[in-house]
Motif scaffolding. Structure first.
Motif, PDB file in Angstrom:
ATOM      1  N   LEU A   9       1.046  -1.094  -0.071  1.00  0.00           N
ATOM      2  CA  LEU A   9      -0.159   0.107   0.195  1.00  0.00           C
ATOM      3  C   LEU A   9       1.099   1.448   0.075  1.00  0.00           C
ATOM      4  N   TYR A  10       2.378   1.218   0.406  1.00  0.00           N
ATOM      5  CA  TYR A  10       2.584   2.426   0.372  1.00  0.00           C
ATOM      6  C   TYR A  10       3.867   2.601  -0.709  1.00  0.00           C
ATOM      7  N   ALA A  11       3.740   1.760  -1.420  1.00  0.00           N
ATOM      8  CA  ALA A  11       4.409   2.071  -2.598  1.00  0.00           C
ATOM      9  C   ALA A  11       3.873   3.419  -3.984  1.00  0.00           C
ATOM     10  N   ALA A  12       4.825   4.073  -4.465  1.00  0.00           N
ATOM     11  CA  ALA A  12       4.534   4.872  -5.689  1.00  0.00           C
ATOM     12  C   ALA A  12       3.089   4.380  -6.509  1.00  0.00           C
ATOM     13  N   PRO A  13       2.564   4.397  -6.272  1.00  0.00           N
ATOM     14  CA  PRO A  13       1.589   4.321  -7.303  1.00  0.00           C
ATOM     15  C   PRO A  13       2.190   3.220  -8.791  1.00  0.00           C
ATOM     16  N   ALA A  14       3.428   4.775  -9.712  1.00  0.00           N
ATOM     17  CA  ALA A  14       3.599   4.542 -10.985  1.00  0.00           C
ATOM     18  C   ALA A  14       5.010   2.910 -10.664  1.00  0.00           C
ATOM     19  N   THR A  15       5.522   2.908  -9.740  1.00  0.00           N
ATOM     20  CA  THR A  15       5.933   1.572  -9.603  1.00  0.00           C
ATOM     21  C   THR A  15       5.641  -0.324  -9.550  1.00  0.00           C
ATOM     22  N   THR A  16       4.312   0.026  -8.722  1.00  0.00           N
ATOM     23  CA  THR A  16       3.200  -0.812  -8.546  1.00  0.00           C
ATOM     24  C   THR A  16       3.124  -1.515 -10.070  1.00  0.00           C
ATOM     25  N   LEU A  17       2.610  -2.367  -9.986  1.00  0.00           N
ATOM     26  CA  LEU A  17       2.454  -3.348 -10.903  1.00  0.00           C
ATOM     27  C   LEU A  17       1.050  -3.278 -11.596  1.00  0.00           C
ATOM     28  N   ALA A  18      -0.037  -2.484 -10.684  1.00  0.00           N
ATOM     29  CA  ALA A  18      -1.136  -2.337 -11.728  1.00  0.00           C
ATOM     30  C   ALA A  18      -0.856  -0.544 -11.940  1.00  0.00           C
ATOM     31  N   GLY A  19       0.181  -0.001 -11.129  1.00  0.00           N
ATOM     32  CA  GLY A  19       0.709   1.452 -11.819  1.00  0.00           C
ATOM     33  C   GLY A  19       1.388   1.198 -13.581  1.00  0.00           C
ATOM     34  N   PHE A  20       2.267   0.398 -13.287  1.00  0.00           N
ATOM     35  CA  PHE A  20       2.647  -0.048 -14.609  1.00  0.00           C
ATOM     36  C   PHE A  20       1.698  -0.491 -16.021  1.00  0.00           C
ATOM     37  N   VAL A  21       0.682  -0.703 -15.177  1.00  0.00           N
ATOM     38  CA  VAL A  21       0.054  -1.627 -16.383  1.00  0.00           C
ATOM     39  C   VAL A  21      -0.802  -0.624 -17.040  1.00  0.00           C
TER      40      VAL A  21
END
Length: 144
Positions: free
Chosen positions: A52-64
């Protein structure tokens, strides 16, 4: 229990992502069992994902989601990988409306003795609506 995310079809390559778990109960790291099937190949691993605390752009969902947002295309290859490289994605846009999405699964844990395995499949998605639906479905599963 929430259903798993599936990309592909029963007759072709399939990538399955099961609902993530929070093994430590703190929200920082999630794990998700993931599977890949193609032409007799069956691979399965557990990927460590930013919580939950990761920057959204670095997450799997953010990448897609970024791939879906750039439906008109981009130059080169975009890549993403899980925290310990058990799951990796790479994406190329053909400039004509399609995205070639490579999914690679690897054995969990260190590979000090060079005995680890990997498996890869490539999916072709329409860059507009299909990518948008893919991104939304994956984000929903991952709880973002």
């Amino acid at each position: 229990m929430e259903e798993s995310f599936v990309l592909g079809s029963a007759g072709g390559a399939r990538w399955v992502v099961h609902p993530p778990q929070d093994p430590f109960g703190d929200g920082y790291v999630h794990t998700a069992e993931t599977e890949l099937y193609q032409g007799g190949l069956a691979a399965k691993t557990v990927a460590k994902l930013d919580g939950l605390y990761a920057a959204p752009a670095t997450t799997l969902a953010g990448f897609v989601e970024s791939l879906a947002g750039d439906w008109r295309g981009w130059e080169g290859v975009r890549t993403w990988q899980s925290m310990e490289c058990e799951l990796a994605l790479d994406a190329r846009h053909d400039g004509r409306g399609y995205v070639f999405l490579g999914v690679t699964l690897r054995a969990p844990g260190p590979d000090w003795d060079d005995t680890a395995w990997s498996a890869r499949a490539v999916f072709v998605l329409e860059a507009g609506e299909e990518m948008t639906r893919f991104a939304a479905d994956l984000a929903h599963l991952l709880g973002t």
